[in-house]
Scaffold this active site. Structure first.
Site, mmCIF file in Angstrom:
data_model
loop_
_atom_site.group_PDB
_atom_site.id
_atom_site.type_symbol
_atom_site.label_atom_id
_atom_site.label_comp_id
_atom_site.label_asym_id
_atom_site.label_seq_id
_atom_site.Cartn_x
_atom_site.Cartn_y
_atom_site.Cartn_z
ATOM 1 N N LYS A 111 34.563 52.953 38.425
ATOM 2 C CA LYS A 111 35.379 53.136 37.224
ATOM 3 C C LYS A 111 35.297 54.558 36.699
ATOM 4 O O LYS A 111 36.273 55.069 36.145
ATOM 5 C CB LYS A 111 34.968 52.143 36.125
ATOM 6 C CG LYS A 111 35.402 50.718 36.407
ATOM 7 C CD LYS A 111 35.392 49.860 35.151
ATOM 8 C CE LYS A 111 35.837 48.447 35.458
ATOM 9 N NZ LYS A 111 35.681 47.531 34.328
ATOM 10 N N LYS A 194 41.341 45.114 46.069
ATOM 11 C CA LYS A 194 41.300 43.935 45.221
ATOM 12 C C LYS A 194 42.591 43.802 44.406
ATOM 13 O O LYS A 194 43.112 44.811 43.930
ATOM 14 C CB LYS A 194 40.117 44.101 44.256
ATOM 15 C CG LYS A 194 39.458 42.826 43.849
ATOM 16 C CD LYS A 194 38.217 43.115 43.019
ATOM 17 C CE LYS A 194 38.575 43.492 41.607
ATOM 18 N NZ LYS A 194 37.473 43.301 40.640
ATOM 19 N N LYS A 197 44.461 44.123 37.656
ATOM 20 C CA LYS A 197 45.447 44.390 36.609
ATOM 21 C C LYS A 197 45.646 45.877 36.405
ATOM 22 O O LYS A 197 46.614 46.290 35.790
ATOM 23 C CB LYS A 197 45.091 43.673 35.306
ATOM 24 C CG LYS A 197 43.702 43.840 34.802
ATOM 25 C CD LYS A 197 43.467 42.798 33.713
ATOM 26 C CE LYS A 197 41.998 42.519 33.504
ATOM 27 N NZ LYS A 197 41.755 41.254 32.828
HETATM 28 P P1 AMP Z 1 38.421 41.261 35.015
HETATM 29 O O1 AMP Z 1 39.856 41.083 35.216
HETATM 30 O O2 AMP Z 1 37.884 42.401 35.813
HETATM 31 O O3 AMP Z 1 37.966 41.248 33.594
HETATM 32 O O4 AMP Z 1 37.742 39.982 35.670
HETATM 33 C C1 AMP Z 1 37.730 38.682 35.100
HETATM 34 C C2 AMP Z 1 37.175 37.712 36.104
HETATM 35 O O5 AMP Z 1 38.069 37.585 37.210
HETATM 36 C C3 AMP Z 1 35.817 38.135 36.730
HETATM 37 O O6 AMP Z 1 35.017 36.994 36.948
HETATM 38 C C4 AMP Z 1 36.229 38.767 38.031
HETATM 39 O O7 AMP Z 1 35.207 38.725 38.982
HETATM 40 C C5 AMP Z 1 37.426 37.915 38.428
HETATM 41 N N1 AMP Z 1 38.357 38.678 39.260
HETATM 42 C C6 AMP Z 1 39.071 39.779 38.897
HETATM 43 N N2 AMP Z 1 39.848 40.217 39.911
HETATM 44 C C7 AMP Z 1 39.617 39.374 40.961
HETATM 45 C C8 AMP Z 1 40.122 39.286 42.291
HETATM 46 N N3 AMP Z 1 41.026 40.127 42.767
HETATM 47 N N4 AMP Z 1 39.673 38.282 43.072
HETATM 48 C C9 AMP Z 1 38.776 37.397 42.602
HETATM 49 N N5 AMP Z 1 38.265 37.411 41.368
HETATM 50 C C10 AMP Z 1 38.665 38.391 40.541
#
Ligand code: AMP
Ligand code: TRP
Length: 332
Positions: A111, A194, A197
């Site tokens: 990041k 990955k 967003k």
């Molecule tokens: P975030 O969007 O980074 O706040 O992530 C929220 C939750 O979604 C966390 O538990 C992440 O590990 C999961 N997560 C985010 N992106 C992915 C992805 N591409 N595949 C699987 N899990 C994800």
């Protein structure tokens, strides 16, 4: 009964990766566990946020959890900043965690990028706040995507270090719960990245607010390769896009990757994509509909969060008082 804690950042639209990697598991865990699900706005401000957007994303993410099937009566759904004890315990953990431990965190390196000198101290200390989120409730199990495993190891290190500093067995050692074939959903445009967003291309992800025709369009346009689908996972080697799409199919239909390969052995991508679209629309369209209903009633969502914060405080505040006692702070 084990206690579950997990968090999600209020930044923009949630997508299929969040759903399959996290939220769907959160919904399932409610049947057997006491669960706390937190919209982590304090984590969000480790990078710049627009105040108006932050407020609306916080409501939107909370609404998404409810629309996906989190029951705010049996589980506690709340916003991190509304329970002050999170920030306070994070400070205490900043005085337990070592620079050397944080220096190893790969998410910070990713990041912060090249301009590390310009990253906020908060971005660096992000994992100590995450440890505080979890340990404040003495949660034992944390469902997350694979990318968060390292932060959970750090949470264990902090718990252990605190316990040994004060000669107590106060904080439990948390276990990650990483479920399903889609622990890591990849971008539809590049199977080695990955689904995220923060990806500038909206075509790279399926948002939980996407209507059926948008889902269909994105799957149709998803990157593939020229070969037909293999009969077993071994044939997916070096084919990240095929592996990702089959993984999504398997996860949505609750079968293994092996079974998905058997089902589509030798098929063309166009045949497979039609089946995947049907499945994705059937699962996601009802969530999008409920989400849009909730988004039209922000007062209701805010009420749910306020109630959740009040219930969270009844667990957090006595635990934090005990921490004060152990550290040697005067009673307030
Ligand atoms: P975030 O969007 O980074 O706040 O992530 C929220 C939750 O979604 C966390 O538990 C992440 O590990 C999961 N997560 C985010 N992106 C992915 C992805 N591409 N595949 C699987 N899990 C994800
Ligand atoms: N860091 C997590 C993410 O980006 C979100 C998070 C914050 C979290 N606190 C947490 C996840 C506590 C699990 C438990 O996905």
């Amino acid at each position: 009964m084990n206690r579950i804690f997990s968090g999600v950042q209020p930044t923009g639209n949630l997508h299929l990766g969040n759903y399959l990697g996290a939220i769907r598991n959160w919904v399932r865990l409610q049947a057997s566990h006491h669960c706390l699900y937190c919209v982590v706005d304090l984590h969000a401000i480790t990078v710049p946020q627009d105040p108006v957007e932050l407020r609306s994303s916080t409501r939107e993410v909370a609404a998404t959890l409810l629309a996906a099937g989190i029951d705010a009566r049996s589980s506690i759904v709340f916003t991190q900043s509304q329970v002050a004890a999170h920030a306070e315990l994070a400070w205490i953990f900043n005085c337990v965690a070592r620079l050397g431990w944080l220096n190893r965190m790969t998410q910070f390196k990713e990041k912060a990028g090249k301009d590390r000198e310009n990253a906020t101290v908060g971005l660096y200390a992000y994992p100590t706040l995450m440890a505080a989120d979890i340990l404040l409730y003495h949660a034992t199990h944390v469902p997350v995507g694979e990318d968060q495993k390292q932060h959970l190891e750090l949470t264990r290190d902090i718990a252990q270090a605190f316990n040994s500093m004060y000669g107590v067995d106060f904080f439990p050692l948390v276990e990650p719960i990483i479920l399903g074939t889609a622990a890591r959903v990849m971008s539809l445009r590049d199977g080695t990245r990955k689904m995220s967003k923060s990806d500038p291309s909206d075509q790279s992800r399926i948002n939980l607010t996407d209507p059926p025709e948008v889902i269909a369009h994105k799957i149709r346009r998803a990157k593939t390769d020229p070969q037909p689908l293999p009969e077993s996972p071994a044939g997916l080697e070096g084919r990240p896009e095929a592996e990702n799409l089959l993984g999504i199919y398997a996860s949505l239909s609750n079968i293994t990757l092996e079974q998905a390969c058997q089902q589509f052995a030798g098929a063309s991508f166009s045949h497979f994509k039609a089946a995947l679209t049907e499945l994705a629309v059937a699962d996601l369209a009802p969530i999008a509909a409920e989400l849009n209903r909730l988004l039209a009633d922000p007062g209701y969502v805010e009420g749910v969060l306020k109630d959740g914060a009040a219930r969270a405080r009844t667990i957090a505040d006595p635990n934090l008082s005990q921490v004060h006692e152990l550290i040697g702070f005067l009673r307030s």
